[in-house]
Structures are given as C-alpha cells and as structure tokens.
Motif scaffolding. Structure first.
Motif, short mmCIF file in Angstrom:
data_model
loop_
_atom_site.label_atom_id
_atom_site.label_comp_id
_atom_site.label_asym_id
_atom_site.label_seq_id
_atom_site.Cartn_x
_atom_site.Cartn_y
_atom_site.Cartn_z
N LYS A 168 -3.30 -1.47 8.17
CA LYS A 168 -3.72 -0.29 7.25
C LYS A 168 -2.93 0.33 6.23
O LYS A 168 -3.18 0.54 5.41
CB LYS A 168 -4.50 0.56 7.96
CG LYS A 168 -5.72 -0.03 8.78
CD LYS A 168 -6.36 0.89 9.95
CE LYS A 168 -6.79 2.19 9.57
NZ LYS A 168 -7.01 3.04 10.63
N ARG A 169 -1.50 0.31 6.76
CA ARG A 169 -0.60 1.05 6.05
C ARG A 169 -0.20 0.28 4.82
O ARG A 169 -0.19 0.64 3.69
CB ARG A 169 0.72 1.43 6.80
CG ARG A 169 1.69 2.05 5.79
CD ARG A 169 2.88 2.68 6.95
NE ARG A 169 3.40 1.69 7.28
CZ ARG A 169 4.60 1.64 8.12
NH1 ARG A 169 4.95 2.93 8.48
NH2 ARG A 169 5.19 0.74 8.74
N ASN A 210 -2.87 0.15 2.71
CA ASN A 210 -3.12 1.43 2.05
C ASN A 210 -4.74 1.88 1.99
O ASN A 210 -5.17 2.06 0.93
CB ASN A 210 -2.64 1.67 0.63
CG ASN A 210 -2.57 3.07 -0.03
OD1 ASN A 210 -2.54 4.13 0.71
ND2 ASN A 210 -2.93 3.32 -1.18
N ILE A 211 -5.10 1.81 3.17
CA ILE A 211 -6.79 1.94 3.20
C ILE A 211 -7.11 2.81 4.55
O ILE A 211 -5.92 3.18 5.25
CB ILE A 211 -7.46 0.57 3.60
CG1 ILE A 211 -6.83 -0.02 4.84
CG2 ILE A 211 -7.45 -0.30 2.52
CD1 ILE A 211 -7.73 -1.40 5.32
N SER A 245 -7.36 5.58 7.29
CA SER A 245 -6.68 6.75 7.75
C SER A 245 -5.19 6.87 7.11
O SER A 245 -4.63 7.85 6.94
CB SER A 245 -6.63 6.84 9.11
OG SER A 245 -6.17 5.74 9.52
N GLU A 246 -4.70 5.50 7.03
CA GLU A 246 -3.16 5.26 6.42
C GLU A 246 -3.06 5.66 5.02
O GLU A 246 -2.12 6.32 4.55
CB GLU A 246 -2.73 4.02 6.30
CG GLU A 246 -2.46 3.43 8.07
CD GLU A 246 -1.44 4.23 8.80
OE1 GLU A 246 -0.53 4.74 7.95
OE2 GLU A 246 -1.72 4.88 9.84
N LYS A 247 -4.25 5.64 4.28
CA LYS A 247 -4.02 6.08 2.77
C LYS A 247 -4.16 7.78 2.80
O LYS A 247 -3.33 8.15 2.16
CB LYS A 247 -5.47 5.61 2.24
CG LYS A 247 -5.48 6.18 0.74
CD LYS A 247 -6.64 5.25 -0.01
CE LYS A 247 -6.85 5.83 -1.49
NZ LYS A 247 -7.98 5.09 -2.22
N ARG A 248 -5.08 8.25 3.65
CA ARG A 248 -4.95 9.55 3.96
C ARG A 248 -3.77 10.12 4.26
O ARG A 248 -3.33 11.20 3.94
CB ARG A 248 -6.04 10.12 4.80
CG ARG A 248 -7.78 9.81 4.21
CD ARG A 248 -8.61 10.49 4.91
NE ARG A 248 -8.47 10.74 6.40
CZ ARG A 248 -8.87 9.65 7.28
NH1 ARG A 248 -9.74 8.60 6.78
NH2 ARG A 248 -8.72 10.05 8.55
N ARG A 307 -0.65 8.86 3.80
CA ARG A 307 0.37 8.75 2.71
C ARG A 307 0.06 9.94 1.65
O ARG A 307 1.08 10.41 1.22
CB ARG A 307 0.10 7.35 1.93
CG ARG A 307 1.02 7.13 0.79
CD ARG A 307 0.52 5.90 -0.06
NE ARG A 307 -0.52 5.82 -0.65
CZ ARG A 307 -0.88 6.45 -1.40
NH1 ARG A 307 0.13 7.24 -2.18
NH2 ARG A 307 -2.23 6.52 -2.05
N ILE A 308 -1.11 10.17 1.23
CA ILE A 308 -1.24 11.19 0.47
C ILE A 308 -0.85 12.69 0.95
O ILE A 308 -0.29 13.58 0.36
CB ILE A 308 -3.01 11.40 0.15
CG1 ILE A 308 -3.29 9.90 -0.71
CG2 ILE A 308 -3.22 12.69 -0.77
CD1 ILE A 308 -4.71 9.96 -0.77
#
Length: 500
Positions: free
Chosen positions: A233-234, A237-238, A240-243, A245-246
C-alpha cells in the motif's frame, strides 16, 4: 485438466493436513488458547477479537500457568507474549542486549519516528539518551513545574474549566487533556507555544491533527497479518498509507520550520549572551545539528509526552468519579498545600502520587511493549525464543495479576502504594519488573518523574476548584490502544465548581 486438478489438490493439502492433525491434538490444546490453523495461524481469533485486542490477550495470559504464551501468526510467524515478572526482568535488564527494538519495529515506525530515540538501538540510542537526560535534572524539573505547567494551568486550563462550569457546557475531557499535554511538550521539546488548548474544540491544529493521524496509522501497521500488505500500500501510495504520507509530511515540515527558526534564534542569542534551555536547543548545541537528525529526536519526544500523561489523567479522573473516598483523601491532601503549590509541595503529595500509580496499574498509557530477539535465548519460565521472534510484555495484564497484587487487584486502592510512618503516609514504589508502566533497565523512562510531577500539579489545580463528573455515569468506557492508550469515543464530563 490434469494440471488444474493437481493445483487444486495442492491448495487443499494444507487444509487436509490440518484436519488430520487438529483432530489428534485438539484435546492437548488448553481451552484458553486461540485455535491455530495451517498457514493462517491464529489470525481468525485475532481478527474476531481485534476490537478488544488488549483485553483478549490479557485474558489468555491470566489463564496461562506461566503467564506466557505464543501467538501463532500467518505463514509460520509468531510472537511470544508474557506477563511473567521474571521474564520481564530478563527482557528489560539482565538480557537487555538480546531484546532490542529491532529491524521490524524500526521499519514499521520509520516514516514517523525516523532514527529517533524510541525507534533505534545501539550507539545512536545511547547518544540521544545522554543528551536528553540533561532535560530531567532537578533544576529542569523545578523549572518545568513552576513555569511551564503552572502557566498552562493558570492561564488556559483552569479558565477553560471555569467557563464550562458557568455555562454548563459538556467537555470532552480527554481532548482537553491531550491539548494541554501537547502545549506542554511543545514548550519542552521546541521552546514553542502551540497554543492548542486555547483553540476552539472544533478547530484543530494542523500539526497536532497530522501527528495524531500519523501515530494511529503507524500503530495499525503492527496489526496487519502480513507486513507486506502495508508495504505494498505504501509503494502504491493508496489508502491509509497515502494518508500517512500526507500526515508525516505535515508533521516533519512543521518541525523542520521550527528547527530552522530555532537555529536563527540561537545565533542571535550568541550575540546577547543568552541561552535557550529547551530540548531542541540542547541537541542543536551538541554538535549534531543536521535538521533531519534533530527532527527525528524531537518528534520522538513529542510522541512520548503528548499522549502518555493525557491518557493516564483521563482514566484517573474517571476512576476518581467512581471512588469518592479516594477523591476525598486527595482533596484533603491538596488543601494542605498552597493554592498554587510549588515544586517541593507537589513532591510531597504522596497520596495523589499513589492514586495516579494505582490508576496506571489498571489503565497503563502504554499497555504492551514489544522487543525483537537479536539471538536465540530461553526465558526464565522455559520459553524458547528464536532469533528474530517478537517478544511482548503485557503491562495491562500484569496490573490484573492476583499473584502480584493480591485478591483485591480489581479494587482501586491507592493505599497499596503507601505505608504509615509516624502517623504520616510514605510512598512505597513497586519493583519496575512487576509494574513496568515506565519500562525498566537501561531503557527506563527518562521522563517518569516529569510526568508524575505534571500529573500531580494538574490534579491539584483541577480538584481544588472543580468536580469532574462523567456524563455517562455507570458505564465503563472502552480501553483502546494505538501507540498509546485512549478512551474510545472520548471522555465527556460536566465541570462543577466546588463551594468556596
């Protein structure tokens, strides 16, 4: 067609083997242990109990003869859990060199904590600890109580509670205490006033909100049955992993901005012959002033100071509401001190300290802590530990063990921490391997005394003037844990002025 049948048989083979072996060994498996299946281990039981993970694992340990058991994870992975004091001492002290944070922990929390003190081992950890320890001298603690905590109390927390009492406004006291602790730790770590407590409950600091989200998502990585899931997922970049990173970008950019401003301020201070005393200034003065390095350190200390004291105080005030006898004793002790007690008076509040320790026994801010074995080992109870296996000591379960606390372990009784000497109470601490709320051994919590002093001062300030009355009286809140514990859904209270 033949190849398809062969493939189907290979898929079924583990299941067939399971039913053959499971039937043979079913009677040998203790009833308190979760069922274990081929390939997936005890994942199904783990998933079913995910909403009460801490309590579920505690129940298993309390049923185990040795207070230790091995949780089987998917694909042959396992973690050893223990509430055995001898094992805890072995892990935290006598075999400290074997049980480290380890590569799994480091990788899982790296995006948020980087190479900060709570995510590393070895020489880097020792160096950061040596620098940080100067922040916890008696002089620093006295300054913390008499300036930082007192100012936040008198100018922000108490006026907020006074307004809530006057307007009969319901407060989420957990949120209030988190904001209070956040302001305090920002002053200690950065020398920066976040002014978070003064903001509207509906308005959240971007930095604080991002920090909260990053902490929760990072902790949830540990719960994935396979770490490969969150890593994919990291990479993509999708979700919870996208959230994450932000959120991490928000946290680190804000921290780096403060560090750059601090460097400029320190340059100006050289010409004025003045000196800042916050933790950030100490690290920048140590000769290691790389922004990334210092950012990792400061973020780690914010994590340690932000939610631990607020979690402890949230459950403490809930327990007080259930135990008016204890509240009366604490109030008597508070009234013997001045209206704004100084460092020495706060130190003397032994009954309050006992009540806080008793509260953390039942609801520890960090209910479990995990290490990774750097080599093969055997725990004192005979449990075999292979290199790379995760070993978790369960603080929440240890606070509920009759063998440690006696038959009245479920009772909130501060007197178990006290003894009478010439008619006065004297605080008697417990062995840190039977009560590892602040860890023990070389990694024992540096901020232990600072946290206790802060909590005692808050209790004195609040209880002298107010009663904290839960809105949902009689209902036990749900204890949940991410990197630190929380009261699920918040702690909603009415604030009532005490008669003069």
């Amino acid at each position: 067609m033949l190849l398809q049948l062969l493939f189907f048989f290979l898929l079924l083979l583990p299941v067939l083997l399971f039913f053959l072996t499971h039937t043979l060994h079913q009677s040998a498996t203790p009833s308190y242990l979760p069922k274990c299946y081929p390939l997936i281990g005890s994942y199904l039981a783990f998933k079913v109990n995910a909403h009460r993970r801490i309590q579920w694992l505690s129940d298993i340990l309390l049923s185990s003869p040795t207070a230790t058991f091995t949780l089987q994870l998917p694909l042959g992975r396992k973690t050893i859990l223990t509430a055995n004091p001898a094992n805890v001492q072995h892990i935290l002290n006598t075999h400290f060199h074997v049980y480290q944070k380890g590569p799994t922990h480091f990788d899982t929390l790296y995006d948020l904590l980087g190479a900060g003190i709570f995510n590393i081992d070895g020489h880097k950890w020792k160096f950061q600890r040596q620098i940080a320890i100067h922040e916890f001298t008696t002089k620093s603690l006295r300054n913390f109580v008499q300036h930082v905590v007192n100012a936040e109390l008198s100018h922000r927390l108490l006026p907020l509670l006074c307004s809530a009492a006057e307007h009969k406004k319901i407060l989420d006291f957990q949120d209030v205490l988190q904001r209070f602790a956040f302001d305090n730790i920002c002053k200690i770590a950065f020398g920066f006033d976040a002014e978070y407590l003064t903001q509207s409950p509906n308005k959240r600091s971007n930095f604080a909100e991002a920090f909260e989200e990053a902490s929760i998502i990072s902790s949830k990585r540990f719960r994935e049955p396979l770490h490969l899931i969150w890593k994919i997922k990291r990479m993509l970049n999708i979700g919870s992993e996208k959230r994450l990173r932000i959120a991490v970008c928000e946290v680190r950019e804000f921290a780096m901005k403060l560090i750059r401003e601090k460097k400029k301020m320190m340059m100006m201070e050289k010409t004025r012959e003045t000196k800042s005393s916050d933790m950030l200034s100490r690290f920048l003065s140590s000769g290691h002033s790389e922004v990334e390095f210092v950012t990792d350190i400061v973020i780690s200390f914010i994590l340690a100071g932000k939610d631990t004291t607020s979690a402890a105080l949230t459950w403490f005030f809930w327990l007080l509401a259930k135990n008016p006898r204890v509240e009366k004793e604490i109030l008597r002790e508070i009234m013997e001190k001045s209206e704004s007690p100084d460092y020495d008076e706060v130190k003397e509040m032994v009954y309050t300290q006992a009540a806080l320790c008793e509260s953390m026994r039942l609801y520890p801010p960090v209910p479990m802590d995990t290490k990774e074995a750097a080599s093969d080992d055997v725990l004192p109870d005979g449990s075999v530990v292979k290199k790379g296996v995760m070993v978790t000591y369960h603080v929440y379960a240890m606070g509920r063990m009759e063998s440690i606390w006696g038959g009245d372990w479920a009772e909130f009784r501060p007197e178990r921490w006290l003894e009478r000497v010439e008619g006065l109470w004297r605080f008697v601490g417990k062995d840190c391997y039977r009560y590892p709320v602040f860890q023990g051994g070389p990694r024992v919590c540096l901020g232990k005394e600072m946290a206790i002093l802060q909590m005692k001062r808050v209790v004195a300030g609040v209880l002298r003037r107010f009663r904290v009355v839960p809105v949902r009286d009689g209902m036990e809140p749900e204890f949940v844990a991410f990197l630190t514990a929380q009261m699920k859904g918040g702690f909603f209270v009415n604030i009532q002025q005490r008669p003069p």
